[in-house]
Motif scaffolding. Structure first.
Motif, mmCIF file in Angstrom:
data_model
loop_
_atom_site.group_PDB
_atom_site.id
_atom_site.type_symbol
_atom_site.label_atom_id
_atom_site.label_comp_id
_atom_site.label_asym_id
_atom_site.label_seq_id
_atom_site.Cartn_x
_atom_site.Cartn_y
_atom_site.Cartn_z
ATOM 1 N N UNK A 4 -6.596 39.517 47.071
ATOM 2 C CA UNK A 4 -5.238 39.841 47.497
ATOM 3 C C UNK A 4 -4.859 38.922 48.652
ATOM 4 N N UNK A 5 -3.602 38.461 48.653
ATOM 5 C CA UNK A 5 -3.115 37.570 49.699
ATOM 6 C C UNK A 5 -2.971 38.319 51.016
ATOM 7 N N UNK A 6 -3.632 37.805 52.074
ATOM 8 C CA UNK A 6 -3.570 38.460 53.379
ATOM 9 C C UNK A 6 -2.753 37.657 54.385
ATOM 10 N N UNK A 7 -2.914 36.334 54.373
ATOM 11 C CA UNK A 7 -2.176 35.478 55.303
ATOM 12 C C UNK A 7 -1.515 34.342 54.535
ATOM 13 N N UNK A 8 -0.241 34.067 54.857
ATOM 14 C CA UNK A 8 0.418 32.919 54.240
ATOM 15 C C UNK A 8 0.049 31.642 55.005
ATOM 16 N N UNK A 9 0.531 30.514 54.505
ATOM 17 C CA UNK A 9 0.146 29.220 55.085
ATOM 18 C C UNK A 9 0.598 29.091 56.533
ATOM 19 N N UNK A 10 1.813 29.516 56.849
ATOM 20 C CA UNK A 10 2.325 29.402 58.219
ATOM 21 C C UNK A 10 1.479 30.223 59.186
ATOM 22 N N UNK A 88 -2.574 53.777 64.630
ATOM 23 C CA UNK A 88 -3.290 52.730 65.371
ATOM 24 C C UNK A 88 -4.022 53.331 66.574
ATOM 25 N N UNK A 89 -3.375 54.268 67.239
ATOM 26 C CA UNK A 89 -4.006 54.944 68.374
ATOM 27 C C UNK A 89 -5.163 55.812 67.887
ATOM 28 N N UNK A 90 -4.969 56.469 66.751
ATOM 29 C CA UNK A 90 -6.038 57.290 66.182
ATOM 30 C C UNK A 90 -7.233 56.420 65.791
ATOM 31 N N UNK A 91 -6.957 55.206 65.317
ATOM 32 C CA UNK A 91 -8.046 54.287 64.971
ATOM 33 C C UNK A 91 -8.842 53.922 66.228
ATOM 34 N N UNK A 100 -3.303 49.932 58.483
ATOM 35 C CA UNK A 100 -2.363 49.065 57.770
ATOM 36 C C UNK A 100 -2.929 47.638 57.802
ATOM 37 N N UNK A 101 -2.086 46.632 57.790
ATOM 38 C CA UNK A 101 -2.582 45.257 57.718
ATOM 39 C C UNK A 101 -3.470 44.921 58.911
ATOM 40 N N UNK A 188 -11.391 49.132 51.817
ATOM 41 C CA UNK A 188 -12.296 49.788 52.768
ATOM 42 C C UNK A 188 -11.739 49.766 54.191
ATOM 43 N N UNK A 189 -11.156 48.623 54.595
ATOM 44 C CA UNK A 189 -10.763 48.439 55.998
ATOM 45 C C UNK A 189 -9.266 48.545 56.248
ATOM 46 N N UNK A 190 -8.450 48.285 55.228
ATOM 47 C CA UNK A 190 -6.987 48.280 55.425
ATOM 48 C C UNK A 190 -6.319 48.909 54.206
ATOM 49 N N UNK A 191 -6.734 50.124 53.890
ATOM 50 C CA UNK A 191 -6.279 50.777 52.661
ATOM 51 C C UNK A 191 -4.769 51.030 52.643
ATOM 52 N N UNK A 192 -4.179 51.367 53.785
ATOM 53 C CA UNK A 192 -2.737 51.630 53.825
ATOM 54 C C UNK A 192 -1.943 50.359 53.530
ATOM 55 N N UNK A 193 -2.441 49.230 54.036
ATOM 56 C CA UNK A 193 -1.790 47.948 53.740
ATOM 57 C C UNK A 193 -1.922 47.610 52.266
#
Length: 208
Positions: A4-10, A88-91, A100-101, A188-193
């Motif tokens: 799955x694409x995570x980061x674009x070229x920029x 994010x605070x709960x994490x 998320x991402x 596993x690590x970013x399921x919401x994303x």
């Protein structure tokens, strides 16, 4: 699909431009101010200091300019990195490990990196380019510059360990190189994303 694409070229170019300049500053900074390495530099000390100064200037100019030029491609990344959710605070507190991402730790790393770099830029520029500063103020600025150097160095070592050596998270390094990560790792690590990505993919397919 397996990947799955995570980061674009920029996003990847911005990361590596920043990383290269920060590493250049850290290496030249240590060379200039550590007693042993400073003595070994000899006549090269002026060139190393010049490289340090202009790498710092480049860090102040190039990333902001790059962001301005490619803002549409970078806007989602910047918004996500600066947009805090309750999850994010709960994490961070260990109450939840779904994310998320970017998780709370990554966002905190981004925030503190910005703070340290801004502090280094301001103190470094004042030391370098302001002849009206007294020696007392200059020494004060040097003290803060050194403190910020140690803070960002410690943070960078933690970042490198998690992204390159730590088994559960080092797969993320592929994302900043190739742009893609395995779906199993993302789940596993970013399921919401990943859920958002799959939902968007399904919506796109339904409109074709």
């Amino acid at each position: 699909m397996k990947w799955v694409q995570r980061f674009n070229l920029a996003e990847r170019i911005l990361h590596w431009i920043t990383a290269l300049l920060v590493l250049t500053l850290l290496i030249t900074g240590v060379s200039l101010y550590a007693d042993g390495s400073r003595e070994q530099l000899g006549s090269l000390r002026f060139q190393v200091r010049t490289l340090h100064h202009y790498a710092g200037l480049a860090l102040m100019v190039i990333p902001p300019l790059f962001i301005t030029m490619f803002f549409p491609a970078l806007k989602p990344f910047l918004r996500e990195m600066t947009h805090w959710r309750a999850g994010d605070v709960e994490w961070l507190t260990g109450k939840s490990k779904v994310a998320h991402k970017f998780n709370g730790g990554q966002k905190l790393n981004f925030l503190f990196t910005l703070i340290w770099l801004m502090g280094l830029a301001v103190t470094g520029f004042l030391i370098w380019k302001q002849p009206f500063i007294t020696q007392q103020i200059r020494e004060f600025l040097y003290s803060w510059h050194r403190l910020l150097f140690w803070l960002i160095s410690i943070q960078l070592m933690g970042h490198l360990y998690l992204s390159v050596l730590h088994p559960p998270t080092r797969h993320a390094f592929k994302g900043i190189i190739r742009g893609k990560v395995k779906r199993s790792w993302a789940n596993t690590h970013h399921s919401l994303w990943l859920e958002e990505v799959e939902k968007n993919d399904a919506t796109t397919d339904s409109h074709r």
